[in-house]
Design a protein around this motif. Structure first.
Motif, PDB file in Angstrom:
ATOM      1  N   PHE A 172      -3.031   1.666  -6.110  1.00  0.00           N
ATOM      2  CA  PHE A 172      -2.954   1.617  -4.609  1.00  0.00           C
ATOM      3  C   PHE A 172      -1.861   2.204  -3.957  1.00  0.00           C
ATOM      4  O   PHE A 172      -0.666   2.213  -4.624  1.00  0.00           O
ATOM      5  CB  PHE A 172      -3.176   0.055  -4.126  1.00  0.00           C
ATOM      6  N   GLU A 173      -2.133   3.027  -2.972  1.00  0.00           N
ATOM      7  CA  GLU A 173      -1.146   3.628  -2.046  1.00  0.00           C
ATOM      8  C   GLU A 173      -1.416   3.091  -0.671  1.00  0.00           C
ATOM      9  O   GLU A 173      -2.698   2.814  -0.328  1.00  0.00           O
ATOM     10  CB  GLU A 173      -1.111   5.200  -2.125  1.00  0.00           C
ATOM     11  N   PRO A 174      -0.282   2.778   0.246  1.00  0.00           N
ATOM     12  CA  PRO A 174      -0.642   2.354   1.660  1.00  0.00           C
ATOM     13  C   PRO A 174      -1.996   3.226   2.401  1.00  0.00           C
ATOM     14  O   PRO A 174      -2.340   2.542   3.117  1.00  0.00           O
ATOM     15  CB  PRO A 174       0.817   2.502   2.282  1.00  0.00           C
ATOM     16  N   HIS A 175      -1.892   4.356   2.069  1.00  0.00           N
ATOM     17  CA  HIS A 175      -2.677   5.201   2.872  1.00  0.00           C
ATOM     18  C   HIS A 175      -4.253   4.654   2.583  1.00  0.00           C
ATOM     19  O   HIS A 175      -5.274   5.368   2.759  1.00  0.00           O
ATOM     20  CB  HIS A 175      -2.394   6.813   2.846  1.00  0.00           C
ATOM     21  N   HIS A 176      -4.371   4.251   1.197  1.00  0.00           N
ATOM     22  CA  HIS A 176      -5.828   3.756   0.931  1.00  0.00           C
ATOM     23  C   HIS A 176      -6.318   2.876   1.711  1.00  0.00           C
ATOM     24  O   HIS A 176      -7.617   2.275   1.600  1.00  0.00           O
ATOM     25  CB  HIS A 176      -5.889   3.306  -0.582  1.00  0.00           C
ATOM     26  N   ARG A 177      -5.692   2.115   2.465  1.00  0.00           N
ATOM     27  CA  ARG A 177      -6.011   0.803   3.347  1.00  0.00           C
ATOM     28  C   ARG A 177      -6.959   1.376   4.355  1.00  0.00           C
ATOM     29  O   ARG A 177      -6.578   2.387   5.096  1.00  0.00           O
ATOM     30  CB  ARG A 177      -4.855  -0.011   3.913  1.00  0.00           C
ATOM     31  N   THR A 178      -8.006   0.871   4.761  1.00  0.00           N
ATOM     32  CA  THR A 178      -8.892   1.361   5.993  1.00  0.00           C
ATOM     33  C   THR A 178      -8.537   0.423   6.993  1.00  0.00           C
ATOM     34  O   THR A 178      -8.622  -1.004   6.750  1.00  0.00           O
ATOM     35  CB  THR A 178     -10.436   1.128   5.552  1.00  0.00           C
ATOM     36  N   ILE A 179      -8.131   0.982   8.038  1.00  0.00           N
ATOM     37  CA  ILE A 179      -7.635   0.066   9.519  1.00  0.00           C
ATOM     38  C   ILE A 179      -8.705  -0.527   9.908  1.00  0.00           C
ATOM     39  O   ILE A 179      -9.913   0.061   9.891  1.00  0.00           O
ATOM     40  CB  ILE A 179      -6.820   1.011  10.421  1.00  0.00           C
ATOM     41  N   GLY A 180      -8.746  -1.562  10.289  1.00  0.00           N
ATOM     42  CA  GLY A 180      -9.729  -2.842  10.747  1.00  0.00           C
ATOM     43  C   GLY A 180     -10.665  -3.196   9.866  1.00  0.00           C
ATOM     44  O   GLY A 180     -11.687  -3.653  10.368  1.00  0.00           O
ATOM     45  N   ALA A 181     -10.256  -3.119   8.501  1.00  0.00           N
ATOM     46  CA  ALA A 181     -11.111  -3.575   7.589  1.00  0.00           C
ATOM     47  C   ALA A 181     -10.239  -4.469   6.635  1.00  0.00           C
ATOM     48  O   ALA A 181      -9.100  -4.428   6.489  1.00  0.00           O
ATOM     49  CB  ALA A 181     -11.864  -2.761   6.753  1.00  0.00           C
ATOM     50  N   PRO A 182     -10.820  -5.682   5.920  1.00  0.00           N
ATOM     51  CA  PRO A 182     -10.091  -6.362   5.120  1.00  0.00           C
ATOM     52  C   PRO A 182      -9.814  -5.253   3.934  1.00  0.00           C
ATOM     53  O   PRO A 182     -10.355  -4.476   3.649  1.00  0.00           O
ATOM     54  CB  PRO A 182     -11.008  -7.197   4.473  1.00  0.00           C
ATOM     55  N   LEU A 183      -8.527  -5.646   3.082  1.00  0.00           N
ATOM     56  CA  LEU A 183      -8.196  -4.919   2.020  1.00  0.00           C
ATOM     57  C   LEU A 183      -8.922  -5.342   0.681  1.00  0.00           C
ATOM     58  O   LEU A 183      -8.557  -6.318   0.227  1.00  0.00           O
ATOM     59  CB  LEU A 183      -6.722  -5.058   2.029  1.00  0.00           C
ATOM     60  N   SER A 184      -9.720  -4.562  -0.003  1.00  0.00           N
ATOM     61  CA  SER A 184     -10.301  -5.153  -1.367  1.00  0.00           C
ATOM     62  C   SER A 184      -9.723  -4.163  -2.501  1.00  0.00           C
ATOM     63  O   SER A 184      -9.685  -3.159  -2.697  1.00  0.00           O
ATOM     64  CB  SER A 184     -11.796  -4.546  -1.328  1.00  0.00           C
ATOM     65  N   LEU A 185      -9.329  -4.961  -3.353  1.00  0.00           N
ATOM     66  CA  LEU A 185      -8.545  -4.485  -4.448  1.00  0.00           C
ATOM     67  C   LEU A 185      -9.102  -4.851  -5.804  1.00  0.00           C
ATOM     68  O   LEU A 185      -9.742  -6.095  -5.760  1.00  0.00           O
ATOM     69  CB  LEU A 185      -7.114  -4.798  -4.484  1.00  0.00           C
ATOM     70  N   TYR A 186      -9.091  -4.093  -6.803  1.00  0.00           N
ATOM     71  CA  TYR A 186      -9.710  -4.406  -8.280  1.00  0.00           C
ATOM     72  C   TYR A 186      -8.928  -4.231  -9.434  1.00  0.00           C
ATOM     73  O   TYR A 186      -8.053  -3.310  -9.147  1.00  0.00           O
ATOM     74  CB  TYR A 186     -11.120  -3.499  -8.311  1.00  0.00           C
ATOM     75  N   ALA A 187      -9.337  -4.714 -10.589  1.00  0.00           N
ATOM     76  CA  ALA A 187      -8.566  -4.455 -11.784  1.00  0.00           C
ATOM     77  C   ALA A 187      -9.339  -4.948 -12.911  1.00  0.00           C
ATOM     78  O   ALA A 187      -9.993  -6.078 -12.586  1.00  0.00           O
ATOM     79  CB  ALA A 187      -7.063  -4.930 -11.821  1.00  0.00           C
TER      80      ALA A 187
END
Length: 169
Positions: free
Chosen positions: A41-56
């Protein structure tokens, strides 16, 4: 050696720029990405206006201890799914609505909420069972970082001009 399974987490709420920097560091420490087997993950991967979904994959005990604790302390809502580990624990979804409480729900490996017969008997009514399913299906709000553009600014939309009043005779 810790038992390890696949897990995902979706988080949202409003945070300051400084808190977002802390969050990014924690996400990096947890080794998360915005897709299964994706790049870190890098900060620019975040979609503005959406929740942040992360996986591992290979998540020790199926939870993100540091990240979940940080979210609870900072009143950030999240929904975490983790797969089961044969003979040890089943798949679960943990919900934090931002109020400090964590609630665990039994789910399938496909993240579908299930309720055991004993739990249905304890809940006592069909309405209570439906409420339990609804609580398990909590919708995580968007992750809003201080200074984010409004949804209209982010999409480039402009407000339509006010319609002029028309006199009909």
């Amino acid at each position: 050696m810790a038992d390890r399974v696949s897990a995902s987490i979706t988080l949202g709420g409003s945070i300051s720029i400084g808190a977002f920097a802390e969050l990014v560091a924690i996400i990096a420490n947890e080794g998360l990405s915005t897709e299964w087997d994706g790049e870190a993950f890098e900060p620019h991967h975040r979609t503005i206006g959406a929740p942040l979904s992360l996986y591992a994959h290979e998540v020790a005990w199926g939870y993100f201890n540091e990240l979940e604790s940080w979210c609870a302390r900072n009143q950030i809502a999240f929904a975490r799914w983790s797969g089961g580990y044969g003979g040890q624990w089943g798949p679960e979804r943990v919900i934090h609505t931002g109020d400090g409480e964590l609630t665990s729900y039994a789910v399938t490996e496909d993240d579908v909420a299930v309720i055991a017969r004993e739990a249905i008997e304890q809940l006592g009514s069909y309405a209570a069972v439906l409420d339990r399913f609804s609580a398990a299906d909590f919708t995580v709000p968007p992750l809003i970082v201080e200074g984010d553009p409004t949804p209209q600014e982010a999409t480039g939309e402009t407000s339509p001009p006010a319609e002029e009043a028309t006199n009909v005779e």
